[in-house]
Scaffold this active site. Structure first.
Site, PDB file in Angstrom:
ATOM      1  N   ASP A   7     -44.793 -31.646 -35.351  1.00  0.00           N
ATOM      2  CA  ASP A   7     -43.842 -32.668 -34.890  1.00  0.00           C
ATOM      3  C   ASP A   7     -43.739 -32.707 -33.370  1.00  0.00           C
ATOM      4  OD1 ASP A   7     -43.305 -33.433 -37.441  1.00  0.00           O
ATOM      5  OD2 ASP A   7     -41.397 -32.371 -37.608  1.00  0.00           O
ATOM      6  N   TYR A  47     -42.625 -19.411 -37.412  1.00  0.00           N
ATOM      7  CA  TYR A  47     -41.875 -20.224 -36.446  1.00  0.00           C
ATOM      8  C   TYR A  47     -40.671 -19.462 -35.894  1.00  0.00           C
ATOM      9  CZ  TYR A  47     -44.254 -24.172 -38.757  1.00  0.00           C
ATOM     10  OH  TYR A  47     -45.184 -25.033 -39.285  1.00  0.00           O
ATOM     11  N   ASP A  54     -32.474 -32.565 -37.096  1.00  0.00           N
ATOM     12  CA  ASP A  54     -32.763 -31.962 -35.791  1.00  0.00           C
ATOM     13  C   ASP A  54     -32.070 -32.755 -34.691  1.00  0.00           C
ATOM     14  OD1 ASP A  54     -34.328 -34.240 -35.224  1.00  0.00           O
ATOM     15  OD2 ASP A  54     -36.196 -33.266 -35.812  1.00  0.00           O
ATOM     16  N   ARG A 103     -36.678 -27.655 -40.607  1.00  0.00           N
ATOM     17  CA  ARG A 103     -35.450 -28.455 -40.484  1.00  0.00           C
ATOM     18  C   ARG A 103     -34.629 -28.403 -41.760  1.00  0.00           C
ATOM     19  NH1 ARG A 103     -37.192 -34.179 -39.760  1.00  0.00           N
ATOM     20  NH2 ARG A 103     -39.293 -33.526 -40.333  1.00  0.00           N
TER      21      ARG A 103
END
Length: 297
Positions: free
Chosen positions: A39, A67, A81, A173
């Protein structure tokens, strides 16, 4: 042209396609592809396939990922987000490390996850975010993902940082969103960095903004052999006769192969002849054939 994997540290507000365009210009070749989109909000490890290694992009995309995500408690956004609109607010924003870790531990293992509506997943040939922008409702099916490890790294007032080691297809997310709901409040992701893809770590990457500091020759020297990136797959060495038959598209009865019991059924296998990596093969019903031929004379 050397083929293999170049690990790039993608910058924020840049798409994976932007990185492809930059590298094509720098290396002077069109044969470059990414291994799944990261993203625009996210930074971090983006493996880029160079030359014949583009044939392996889907397999590298299948590797596990890790992550580091920053989040904020007390607000919920439309996209889960910081790029979305705030749609819910709660006064419940402060939690202890113990409370957060207790909820994070519940995510470990195989879980069923509903992807966010603002995502590129297609339903009936249309991306979910297109439905969202049109204000249309659509059924989003949950899917199985695996969380290998998840833990709290830092906590400061209503802001936290977490580490997640997970299977492909995991939406960080969504985990942040669910964490907020499970704590009886709201939460949204403020930042995301991918720190690992398979065995490629952030320390091995070339920052996309530093590309012009390198010559094309220097970048080619940083390319990693694809077999080293896919080293979690089993491997097998074939003799010259089997090599010739495989690279010419023949299907081979495993009875013709010495020590064929080492080739697992229905499992992608790295195939070598001496030190040459030929590509990926698959044994099915005792027949071995190449799935992706990489070797080139």
């Amino acid at each position: 042209m050397k083929m293999g994997i170049l690990a790039i540290n993608k910058a924020k507000n840049m798409t994976s396609h932007d990185v492809v365009a930059i590298l094509r210009r720098k290396l002077g070749t069109k044969k470059i592809g990414h291994t799944g989109t990261l993203d625009p909000i996210a930074t971090g490890v983006l493996p880029m396939c160079i030359g014949r290694a583009t044939k392996l992009s889907q397999y590298i995309s299948d590797l596990g990922k890790a992550y580091i995500a920053d989040l904020e408690f007390g607000k919920e956004t439309s996209t889960y987000d910081c790029e979305g609109e705030v749609i819910n607010i709660s006064d419940k924003q402060i939690f202890t490390k113990e409370e957060i870790n207790k909820e994070l531990n519940k995510f470990k293992g195989e879980i069923s996850q509903v992807p966010p509506i603002y995502s590129a997943i297609k339903v009936d040939g249309k991306k979910l975010y297109e439905y969202a922008r049109e204000g249309k409702e659509v059924e989003i099916k949950a899917r199985k993902v695996t969380i290998h490890d998840i833990k709290l790294l830092d906590l400061n007032a209503n802001k936290a940082r977490i580490y997640i080691d997970c299977s492909k297809g995991t939406y960080i997310r969504s985990i942040v969103h669910e964490l907020g709901r499970n704590l009886g409040t709201y939460a949204f992701m403020t930042d995301l960095q991918r720190v690992k893809v398979g065995n490629l770590s952030i320390e091995q990457t070339v920052d996309i903004f530093d590309i012009d500091k390198y010559s094309s020759e220097e970048l080619y020297n940083l390319i990693i052999n694809p077999e080293d990136v896919l080293d979690t797959l089993p491997s097998f060495v074939v003799d010259e006769n089997i090599r010739f038959r495989l690279i010419n598209g023949q299907r081979i009865n495993v009875k013709d192969i010495k020590k064929s019991e080492k080739i697992q059924e229905n499992t992608l296998t790295l195939v070598f002849n001496n030190n040459d990596f030929l590509g990926l093969a698959l044994r099915k019903d005792n027949i071995l054939k190449m799935e992706k031929l990489i070797w080139q004379e």
